[in-house]
Design an enzyme around this catalytic site. Sequence first.
Site, PDB file in Angstrom:
ATOM      1  N   ASP A 112       0.850  -1.183   0.000  1.00 51.59           N
ATOM      2  CA  ASP A 112       0.000   0.000   0.000  1.00 51.59           C
ATOM      3  C   ASP A 112       0.889   1.237   0.000  1.00 51.59           C
ATOM      4  O   ASP A 112       1.783   1.359   0.851  1.00 51.59           O
ATOM      5  CB  ASP A 112      -0.885   0.007   1.250  1.00 51.59           C
ATOM      6  N   ASP A 219      -3.034   4.492  -2.515  1.00 55.27           N
ATOM      7  CA  ASP A 219      -4.135   5.036  -1.732  1.00 55.27           C
ATOM      8  C   ASP A 219      -4.463   6.460  -2.168  1.00 55.27           C
ATOM      9  O   ASP A 219      -3.569   7.268  -2.417  1.00 55.27           O
ATOM     10  CB  ASP A 219      -3.715   5.012  -0.256  1.00 55.27           C
ATOM     11  N   GLU A 277      -6.504   4.147  -6.279  1.00 51.39           N
ATOM     12  CA  GLU A 277      -7.811   4.292  -5.626  1.00 51.39           C
ATOM     13  C   GLU A 277      -8.415   5.622  -6.064  1.00 51.39           C
ATOM     14  O   GLU A 277      -7.912   6.681  -5.698  1.00 51.39           O
ATOM     15  CB  GLU A 277      -7.641   4.246  -4.109  1.00 51.39           C
ATOM     16  N   HIS A 354     -10.918  -3.494   2.785  1.00 49.72           N
ATOM     17  CA  HIS A 354     -10.771  -3.141   4.193  1.00 49.72           C
ATOM     18  C   HIS A 354     -11.640  -1.965   4.616  1.00 49.72           C
ATOM     19  O   HIS A 354     -11.700  -1.659   5.813  1.00 49.72           O
ATOM     20  CB  HIS A 354      -9.304  -2.803   4.474  1.00 49.72           C
ATOM     21  N   ASP A 355     -12.300  -1.311   3.683  1.00 45.02           N
ATOM     22  CA  ASP A 355     -13.090  -0.113   3.987  1.00 45.02           C
ATOM     23  C   ASP A 355     -14.595  -0.355   3.933  1.00 45.02           C
ATOM     24  O   ASP A 355     -15.363   0.618   3.956  1.00 45.02           O
ATOM     25  CB  ASP A 355     -12.739   1.009   3.002  1.00 45.02           C
TER      26      ASP A 355
END
Length: 612
Positions: A112, A219, A277, A354-355
């Site tokens: 990430d 990200d 993202e 994960h969100d």
Amino acid sequence: MADQLHHDKQNGWVGKTPYWKEAVFYQVYPASFKDSNGDGWGDIPGLISELDYLRDLGVDVVWLSPMFESPQKDMGYDISDYQAVYERYGTLADVDTLIQSCHDRNMKLILDLVVNHTSDEHPWFKESRSSKTNPKRDWYIWKPARYDSDGNRIPPTNWRSYFAGPTWTWDDKAQEYYLHLYGSFQPDLNWENPSCREAIYQDTMRFWLDRGVDGFRIDTINKYSKRTDFPDAPITFPGQPNQPAPEMWCNGPRIHEFIREMQEKVLTPYHALSVGELSNTPLPSAVIPYVSAARRELDMAFEFSMIRLGTGGAFHGKYLYRPYPLSELKAHVATWQAFLEGTDAWHTVFCENHDNGRAVSRFGDTRSLKNWERSAKTIALWQATLTGSLFLYQGQEIGMKNMPREWGIEEYKDCESIGFYQEAVASGDADRIAKTMDGLRILARDHSRLPFQWDDSANAGFADKGVASWMRVHDSAFEEGLNVMAQRGDEESVLAFYKTVLKLRKKHSEVFVHGAFRHLVPGDEALFAYVKEEHKSGKKALVVLNFSAEEQGLLSRGIAVGQALGCGEGRETMLLITTLRQDERSGIDSTSQLGPWEGRVYVNFVEDAQGV
């Protein structure tokens, strides 16, 4: 990049199709995957110990969520040292071992990359706030105060952050406000500063690429370029001091320039994979510039219209749940499947990360054990037959569920969940508090962060007996056999089904990974049906998915298997796969009727369809 000769630096392979287009990606949230040392916190040695499990599942690329040094106020998305590993996760040597262990299994590893912001404990920020003349002052975004008519100090703009509250925090030492799109502990970096950008490339990217990682999930990549005139946002929520303002920082005026520079200076020289993202970018016309092969920016990107279904918006009222019909979900899927045709762009396929809450709890049916299993398999079949690169999230392959509804707010650890709940409590509105809690039970990020369920022992095999796990283990690991050990012993389990469909996806990649998508019955609120076709060969697959707990007919909706597959071309048709167990298939017509929560794929390429 897409449609170019690609050099695989690990395997030395050269070909026209990049490996990542047909790869299966698997996101590991390290705190919750496997604890190896008994501290109740997952770690890198724990992940290494289960790499054979991932390889056997069919995973090609492991995406490791942040494991860098961090105060962990946002679970590692607040980084204080990009070149160090958070102690509870392990050491740099452990990461080196992980890289080599993945490569030894012909798997790749991506990290990430979180460089829209840092932790407020990062040395860069400490220098930046120390003095207005410090060389790193302009590495973050500082602005003087404004004052209202009564002489009270107020922030430079009225923007609302993603985690509730303003996007500006006053710093007594610096005597100015600093910008943070997320928590006040996550100050935004100033990408307008070329020295800051070069430090990002060197310290956060080349450092890890030199150690052998294969690329990055990047990200918040479309938030690097902000409106530098910093105007107030329009008042869309009267009476609120802070207003949503994504148009001030998403897809800003220099964003493509910044990403092309990143590509040219770092990603291309290292042949590194890039997955961006893209927040608040719901139109294909705005996404294509990021992922067009000719523009050389990103290999692919995550777009969130479908996975955000049910949320009340990204800002005010995010967790006030909004029911939606199946047709709305299907419309989003169809849009992002169709946008690839006639372009040189590429796409991602995912329904968990994960969100977000767990897919089987949001898009499936967990009201009974039978419906849970059937809908988890149908979701698997849906994902495995869509065009694009497939991303799985840990536990998705065993059908992990949201927290039980009876668990209280004390079980929620995420800073965003707590922030929105506290905001509801501060309102004094009992109805809003109840509705926010209900929304959290469906949508909260916490659901995806529960410990992985390996077996039915204490702590579900995530950690040893007697260890206090950092989050509570889901009851289903013990009560329903929802764990890896139980499913490994069942040839028709959700886990076994995922292994099968991933093999089929790779075997027939020309149809499932690359094929054109044609939507059928778009307005139907129970049935999701579409045709996938490889134009050159004429190979077709008909995918029919029952998103309901009742039987559904095909012929009554005008779906005839032979006609949909072009049987007039002299091809036979066959049922490639169904989600039903063997003992559930009796009494269900194989061509005209779907059982409750059944998914099915028919194909017209009989000669090579059988066997995986």
